[in-house]
Motif scaffolding. Structure first.
Motif, PDB file in Angstrom:
ATOM      1  N   ASP A  83       1.325   5.789  -0.634  1.00 15.27           N
ATOM      2  CA  ASP A  83       2.014   6.972  -1.600  1.00 15.27           C
ATOM      3  C   ASP A  83       2.649   6.512  -2.766  1.00 15.27           C
ATOM      4  O   ASP A  83       2.477   7.390  -3.824  1.00 15.27           O
ATOM      5  CB  ASP A  83       2.896   7.739  -0.796  1.00 15.27           C
ATOM      6  N   SER A 111       9.964  11.186  -7.291  1.00 10.20           N
ATOM      7  CA  SER A 111       8.809  11.484  -7.372  1.00 10.20           C
ATOM      8  C   SER A 111       8.302  11.934  -5.892  1.00 10.20           C
ATOM      9  O   SER A 111       8.866  11.769  -5.099  1.00 10.20           O
ATOM     10  CB  SER A 111       7.786  10.273  -7.691  1.00 10.20           C
ATOM     11  N   SER A 112       7.153  12.590  -6.205  1.00  7.47           N
ATOM     12  CA  SER A 112       6.396  12.744  -4.807  1.00  7.47           C
ATOM     13  C   SER A 112       5.296  12.003  -4.275  1.00  7.47           C
ATOM     14  O   SER A 112       4.570  12.039  -3.500  1.00  7.47           O
ATOM     15  CB  SER A 112       5.664  14.199  -4.974  1.00  7.47           C
ATOM     16  N   LYS A 116       0.797  12.621  -3.837  1.00 10.83           N
ATOM     17  CA  LYS A 116       1.376  13.889  -3.930  1.00 10.83           C
ATOM     18  C   LYS A 116       1.567  14.432  -2.322  1.00 10.83           C
ATOM     19  O   LYS A 116       1.173  15.740  -2.246  1.00 10.83           O
ATOM     20  CB  LYS A 116       0.727  14.866  -4.623  1.00 10.83           C
ATOM     21  N   GLU A 118       2.991  16.290   0.432  1.00  7.37           N
ATOM     22  CA  GLU A 118       4.187  17.153   0.466  1.00  7.37           C
ATOM     23  C   GLU A 118       5.105  17.073   1.696  1.00  7.37           C
ATOM     24  O   GLU A 118       5.057  17.691   2.628  1.00  7.37           O
ATOM     25  CB  GLU A 118       3.644  18.672   0.401  1.00  7.37           C
ATOM     26  N   TRP A 121      10.108  11.363   1.547  1.00  3.93           N
ATOM     27  CA  TRP A 121       9.676   9.742   1.747  1.00  3.93           C
ATOM     28  C   TRP A 121      10.496   9.280   2.984  1.00  3.93           C
ATOM     29  O   TRP A 121      11.759   9.710   3.519  1.00  3.93           O
ATOM     30  CB  TRP A 121      10.513   8.879   0.634  1.00  3.93           C
TER      31      TRP A 121
END
Length: 272
Positions: A83, A111-112, A116, A118, A121
């Motif tokens: 990720d 950040s994602s 990305k 959804e 973390w």
């Protein structure tokens, strides 16, 4: 005025208040951060690749000293759980690039991630250079937490992991290197990394005999009596085992250096 219904809502005031409070946005959960240390060649890079390729459903971000060194190619980034990875631009996380490290952690945690996904973390990892002293990062994280730093509202220190090359351990431990003005002697640096760690990974176990592995393991237990110890080949361990999710106690014995006493005890154990 009905004291049992001061708002005149027919007894539904509490329920409405609960519903409103339930709609309030909760702060994001704090993310556990693990510091990964170990000498050059111990297998940190391979372990980082393993972490980024994991299929265990964890969302993991990594801060590395050199992105190119980790060889994060397009094939790795196709994995759903790879990720996030950011690199330090200005040197070692434990000295010249300390400010850069915390800036990169802030960047990552806000950040994602690359893919990305959804979800929040699950873990963050800081990979140190081979000559780093990770306890200095741990100490600064603790100081920032005490001072109410905004970053520490988003993460906490979950542990320090030291990776050891079983096949090269004795060479490093008995090294005649004296260090210089920039760093400690190699043997002292190795002991310092081990003493500051609460998890020790004996890596490359396939390259040594069982007797040699036992000897290394016993010395490491003497140097880091409070640390978890695992054995691995190519740095492969279950991520929930490798990366803890609970805060560490920096007042525990592993983080109160008594290097001279522990070192002499370890030497006696190895000689015995």
């Amino acid at each position: 005025l009905d004291m049992d219904d001061p708002l005149g809502l027919g007894g539904y005031g509490d329920e409405i208040g609960i519903r409103r409070r339930g709609r309030q946005k909760l702060p994001p959960p704090k993310v556990p951060v693990s510091i990964l240390c170990g000498f050059l060649g111990a297998g940190k890079t391979t372990m980082v690749q393993h972490i980024l390729k994991n299929r265990e459903g964890l969302k993991v971000g990594v801060v590395v000293n050199d992105v190119a060194e980790v060889n994060i190619d397009s094939e790795v980034l196709k994995f759903e759980d790879a990720d996030g990875i950011v690199g330090l631009q200005n040197g070692c996380a434990c000295c010249s690039a300390r400010a850069d490290l915390f800036a990169r952690l802030q960047e990552l945690v806000e950040s994602s991630g690359i893919t990305k996904v959804e979800k929040p973390w699950d873990r963050l990892v800081v990979e140190c250079s081979g000559v780093a002293e990770p306890e200095s990062i741990a100490a600064e994280l603790e100081d920032r937490g005490r001072n109410g730093d905004a970053l520490m509202k988003r993460l906490f220190l979950a542990g320090i992991i030291c990776v050891v090359d079983a096949s090269a351990f004795w060479e490093m431990y008995n090294s005649g290197d004296r260090g210089d003005t920039e760093r400690k002697a190699l043997s002292a640096l190795l002991v310092s990394q081990l003493e500051s760690s609460d998890t020790v990974i004996i890596n490359k176990t396939d390259l040594v005999s069982n007797e040699e592995l036992t000897r290394v393991s016993e010395l490491l237990k003497a140097l880091s009596p409070n640390a978890r110890q695992f054995q691995a080949t190519r740095g492969q361990l279950p991520l929930r085992t490798l990366l803890p999710a609970e805060p560490i106690d920096l007042e525990m014995p592993a983080y109160v250096p008594s290097l001279a006493n522990r070192h002499s005890a370890a030497v006696r154990a190895a000689d015995g």
